[in-house]
Design an enzyme around this catalytic site. Structure first.
Site, PDB file in Angstrom:
ATOM      1  N   TYR A   1     -52.190  77.408 -43.949  1.00 42.45           N
ATOM      2  CA  TYR A   1     -51.010  77.921 -43.712  1.00 42.45           C
ATOM      3  C   TYR A   1     -51.255  78.871 -42.115  1.00 42.45           C
ATOM      4  O   TYR A   1     -50.633  78.917 -41.606  1.00 42.45           O
ATOM      5  CB  TYR A   1     -51.405  79.822 -44.435  1.00 42.45           C
ATOM      6  CG  TYR A   1     -50.213  80.521 -44.050  1.00 42.45           C
ATOM      7  CD1 TYR A   1     -49.263  80.448 -45.306  1.00 42.45           C
ATOM      8  CD2 TYR A   1     -50.542  81.814 -42.956  1.00 42.45           C
ATOM      9  CE1 TYR A   1     -48.177  81.661 -44.692  1.00 42.45           C
ATOM     10  CE2 TYR A   1     -50.121  82.273 -43.200  1.00 42.45           C
ATOM     11  CZ  TYR A   1     -48.124  81.917 -43.722  1.00 42.45           C
ATOM     12  OH  TYR A   1     -47.627  83.410 -43.380  1.00 42.45           O
TER      13      TYR A   1
ATOM     14  N   VAL B   1     -36.289  72.841 -48.801  1.00 41.18           N
ATOM     15  CA  VAL B   1     -36.821  72.999 -47.055  1.00 41.18           C
ATOM     16  C   VAL B   1     -37.479  71.686 -46.252  1.00 41.18           C
ATOM     17  O   VAL B   1     -37.606  71.503 -45.656  1.00 41.18           O
ATOM     18  CB  VAL B   1     -36.358  73.851 -46.035  1.00 41.18           C
ATOM     19  CG1 VAL B   1     -35.724  75.099 -46.593  1.00 41.18           C
ATOM     20  CG2 VAL B   1     -38.148  74.665 -47.044  1.00 41.18           C
TER      21      VAL B   1
ATOM     22  N   ASN C   1     -36.941  80.933 -41.739  1.00 42.26           N
ATOM     23  CA  ASN C   1     -37.820  81.607 -42.802  1.00 42.26           C
ATOM     24  C   ASN C   1     -39.063  81.121 -44.313  1.00 42.26           C
ATOM     25  O   ASN C   1     -39.505  81.977 -44.060  1.00 42.26           O
ATOM     26  CB  ASN C   1     -36.826  83.241 -43.548  1.00 42.26           C
ATOM     27  CG  ASN C   1     -38.115  84.191 -43.999  1.00 42.26           C
ATOM     28  OD1 ASN C   1     -38.579  84.383 -43.008  1.00 42.26           O
ATOM     29  ND2 ASN C   1     -37.617  83.791 -45.331  1.00 42.26           N
TER      30      ASN C   1
ATOM     31  N   THR D   1     -45.324  93.542 -49.987  1.00 44.66           N
ATOM     32  CA  THR D   1     -44.506  91.960 -50.995  1.00 44.66           C
ATOM     33  C   THR D   1     -45.567  92.698 -51.811  1.00 44.66           C
ATOM     34  O   THR D   1     -46.237  93.257 -52.056  1.00 44.66           O
ATOM     35  CB  THR D   1     -44.542  90.934 -50.766  1.00 44.66           C
ATOM     36  OG1 THR D   1     -46.304  90.653 -50.685  1.00 44.66           O
ATOM     37  CG2 THR D   1     -44.154  90.624 -49.125  1.00 44.66           C
TER      38      THR D   1
ATOM     39  N   LYS E   1     -48.703  77.914 -39.382  1.00 43.65           N
ATOM     40  CA  LYS E   1     -48.100  78.872 -38.675  1.00 43.65           C
ATOM     41  C   LYS E   1     -47.619  78.505 -37.049  1.00 43.65           C
ATOM     42  O   LYS E   1     -46.942  78.707 -36.566  1.00 43.65           O
ATOM     43  CB  LYS E   1     -48.116  80.093 -39.253  1.00 43.65           C
ATOM     44  CG  LYS E   1     -47.404  80.543 -40.655  1.00 43.65           C
ATOM     45  CD  LYS E   1     -46.703  80.362 -40.535  1.00 43.65           C
ATOM     46  CE  LYS E   1     -45.761  81.006 -42.036  1.00 43.65           C
ATOM     47  NZ  LYS E   1     -44.498  80.672 -42.117  1.00 43.65           N
TER      48      LYS E   1
HETATM   49  N1  NAD Z   1     -45.915  88.666 -46.450  1.00 45.78           N
HETATM   50  C1  NAD Z   1     -46.232  89.369 -45.756  1.00 45.78           C
HETATM   51  O1  NAD Z   1     -47.483  89.527 -45.550  1.00 45.78           O
HETATM   52  C2  NAD Z   1     -46.311  87.555 -44.000  1.00 45.78           C
HETATM   53  C3  NAD Z   1     -46.989  88.306 -42.978  1.00 45.78           C
HETATM   54  C4  NAD Z   1     -46.192  86.858 -41.859  1.00 45.78           C
HETATM   55  C5  NAD Z   1     -45.307  86.067 -42.575  1.00 45.78           C
HETATM   56  N2  NAD Z   1     -45.272  85.697 -43.408  1.00 45.78           N
HETATM   57  C6  NAD Z   1     -43.654  84.862 -43.514  1.00 45.78           C
HETATM   58  O2  NAD Z   1     -42.794  85.625 -43.754  1.00 45.78           O
HETATM   59  C7  NAD Z   1     -41.662  83.979 -44.675  1.00 45.78           C
HETATM   60  C8  NAD Z   1     -40.940  84.712 -46.459  1.00 45.78           C
HETATM   61  O3  NAD Z   1     -42.104  86.465 -46.370  1.00 45.78           O
HETATM   62  P1  NAD Z   1     -42.220  86.859 -47.866  1.00 45.78           P
HETATM   63  O4  NAD Z   1     -43.392  87.827 -47.644  1.00 45.78           O
HETATM   64  O5  NAD Z   1     -40.723  87.257 -47.698  1.00 45.78           O
HETATM   65  O6  NAD Z   1     -42.379  85.478 -49.026  1.00 45.78           O
HETATM   66  P2  NAD Z   1     -41.297  85.981 -50.350  1.00 45.78           P
HETATM   67  O7  NAD Z   1     -42.649  84.424 -50.816  1.00 45.78           O
HETATM   68  O8  NAD Z   1     -41.482  86.998 -50.974  1.00 45.78           O
HETATM   69  O9  NAD Z   1     -40.496  84.908 -49.899  1.00 45.78           O
HETATM   70  C9  NAD Z   1     -39.972  83.140 -49.975  1.00 45.78           C
HETATM   71  C10 NAD Z   1     -38.547  82.620 -50.059  1.00 45.78           C
HETATM   72  O10 NAD Z   1     -38.630  81.226 -49.978  1.00 45.78           O
HETATM   73  C11 NAD Z   1     -38.104  80.701 -51.274  1.00 45.78           C
HETATM   74  N3  NAD Z   1     -38.982  79.099 -50.582  1.00 45.78           N
HETATM   75  C12 NAD Z   1     -40.101  78.351 -50.702  1.00 45.78           C
HETATM   76  N4  NAD Z   1     -40.307  77.620 -50.860  1.00 45.78           N
HETATM   77  C13 NAD Z   1     -39.154  77.199 -50.967  1.00 45.78           C
HETATM   78  C14 NAD Z   1     -39.004  75.723 -50.813  1.00 45.78           C
HETATM   79  N5  NAD Z   1     -39.197  74.796 -50.855  1.00 45.78           N
HETATM   80  N6  NAD Z   1     -37.292  75.406 -50.164  1.00 45.78           N
HETATM   81  C15 NAD Z   1     -36.868  76.498 -50.129  1.00 45.78           C
HETATM   82  N7  NAD Z   1     -36.921  77.361 -50.456  1.00 45.78           N
HETATM   83  C16 NAD Z   1     -38.407  77.900 -50.747  1.00 45.78           C
HETATM   84  C17 NAD Z   1     -39.099  81.290 -52.806  1.00 45.78           C
HETATM   85  O11 NAD Z   1     -38.577  81.095 -53.727  1.00 45.78           O
HETATM   86  C18 NAD Z   1     -38.411  82.480 -51.896  1.00 45.78           C
HETATM   87  O12 NAD Z   1     -37.461  83.584 -52.560  1.00 45.78           O
HETATM   88  C19 NAD Z   1     -43.149  82.954 -44.943  1.00 45.78           C
HETATM   89  O13 NAD Z   1     -43.004  82.003 -43.970  1.00 45.78           O
HETATM   90  C20 NAD Z   1     -44.293  83.503 -44.518  1.00 45.78           C
HETATM   91  O14 NAD Z   1     -45.292  83.061 -44.362  1.00 45.78           O
HETATM   92  C21 NAD Z   1     -44.736  86.905 -44.445  1.00 45.78           C
END
Ligand code: NAD
Length: 254
Positions: free
Chosen positions: A153, A59, A85, A188, A157
């Site tokens: 980070y 991305v 996402n 997670t 955001k």
């Molecule tokens: N987990 C949390 O507690 C939490 C809280 C608030 C926000 N978020 C946000 O939610 C989103 C998803 O988080 P998650 O916990 O599901 O993460 P995760 O690590 O489980 O999943 C993220 C996915 O993005 C893919 N990815 C990473 N870099 C990429 C790139 N350059 N191109 C394409 N794909 C790519 C990874 O391979 C992975 O499958 C993120 O933006 C994260 O910052 C997460």
């Protein structure tokens, strides 16, 4: 519920966590799902499970992002929903005093520049259709400060939140809604592993959450499906918090 019947949805980071839970939820609600991930195995698996297609893309790449929406349109004939996402939170992004410029830039690229690219490339499809819903994943740290810092980070955001608001306003009269999803901490595998090793660290965070637990990815996915659907037809430019009350709390229950 079939609120997303025949809508075409492109999800980045669909191979894991919130993206995967949302791919499942979108499919349950009738959408055709395009699963995008940099991780080929995880992305393919997700697409197979939800009966959609997989597009391998980074991305942060302008060409990859353009190609993923083109593939979605060529395969299914429209692009109705973009869930931008994919994101990272690497350990070398820490206190501002420790975080080097390379770590800073990498996080900005993956978390913020990617959302710029996704919106830039998907909006023209939605303009032609006169309709579309974009959901960009920000975080509760876009609206609250943390003493346990991940400085790039948090800044990324904040950028996602401000950009989503502006796009929501700019394109409102063209039928395109743009919202920033702000999840609280989600249960997670990474988080579970970290806190199993260090229960004090978990407790330090849990005490701030009125509901007393972290979110499940399915609870975040439910909010995304709502924002994607016509049930959210009057919601745009919003800071959509799904955070168990954390951002509203002063004193939490025992
Ligand atoms: N987990 C949390 O507690 C939490 C809280 C608030 C926000 N978020 C946000 O939610 C989103 C998803 O988080 P998650 O916990 O599901 O993460 P995760 O690590 O489980 O999943 C993220 C996915 O993005 C893919 N990815 C990473 N870099 C990429 C790139 N350059 N191109 C394409 N794909 C790519 C990874 O391979 C992975 O499958 C993120 O933006 C994260 O910052 C997460």
């Amino acid at each position: 519920m079939q609120r997303l019947q025949d809508r075409v949805a492109v999800i980045t980071g669909a191979g894991s966590g919130i993206g995967l839970a949302t791919a499942r939820r979108f499919a349950e609600e009738g959408a055709r799902v395009v699963c995008v991930d940099i991780d080929e195995d995880a992305g393919k698996k997700a697409a197979e499970e939800v009966g959609g297609i997989f597009v391998k893309a980074d991305v942060t790449s302008d060409e990859d992002v353009a190609r993923m929406y083109r593939t979605a349109f060529d395969t299914y004939g429209s692009v109705d929903i973009a869930f931008n996402n994919a994101g990272i939170s690497p350990p070398d992004d820490d206190s501002i005093l420790e975080t080097g410029i390379d770590a800073w830039r990498r996080v900005q690229e993956v978390n913020l520049t990617s959302v710029y690219l996704c919106c830039k490339h998907v909006i023209p499809y939605m303009q032609r259709q006169g309709k579309g819903s974009i959901i960009n994943t920000a975080s509760f740290v876009a609206v609250m400060g943390s003493a346990t810092s991940q400085i790039s980070y948090t800044a990324s955001k904040g950028g996602v939140l401000a950009m989503s608001r502006e796009l929501g306003v700019q394109f409102a009269r063209e039928g395109i809604r743009v919202n920033a999803l702000c999840p609280g901490p989600v249960n997670t595998p990474l988080l579970r592993e970290l806190f199993a090793k260090d229960p004090e660290r978990a407790q330090r965070r849990l005490v701030h959450i009125p509901v007393g637990r972290f979110a499940e990815a399915t609870e975040i996915a439910a909010a995304v499906a709502f924002l994607a659907s016509d049930d959210a037809s009057f919601i745009t430019g919003s800071e959509f918090l799904v955070d168990g009350g954390i951002s509203g709390a002063y004193v939490t229950p025992f």
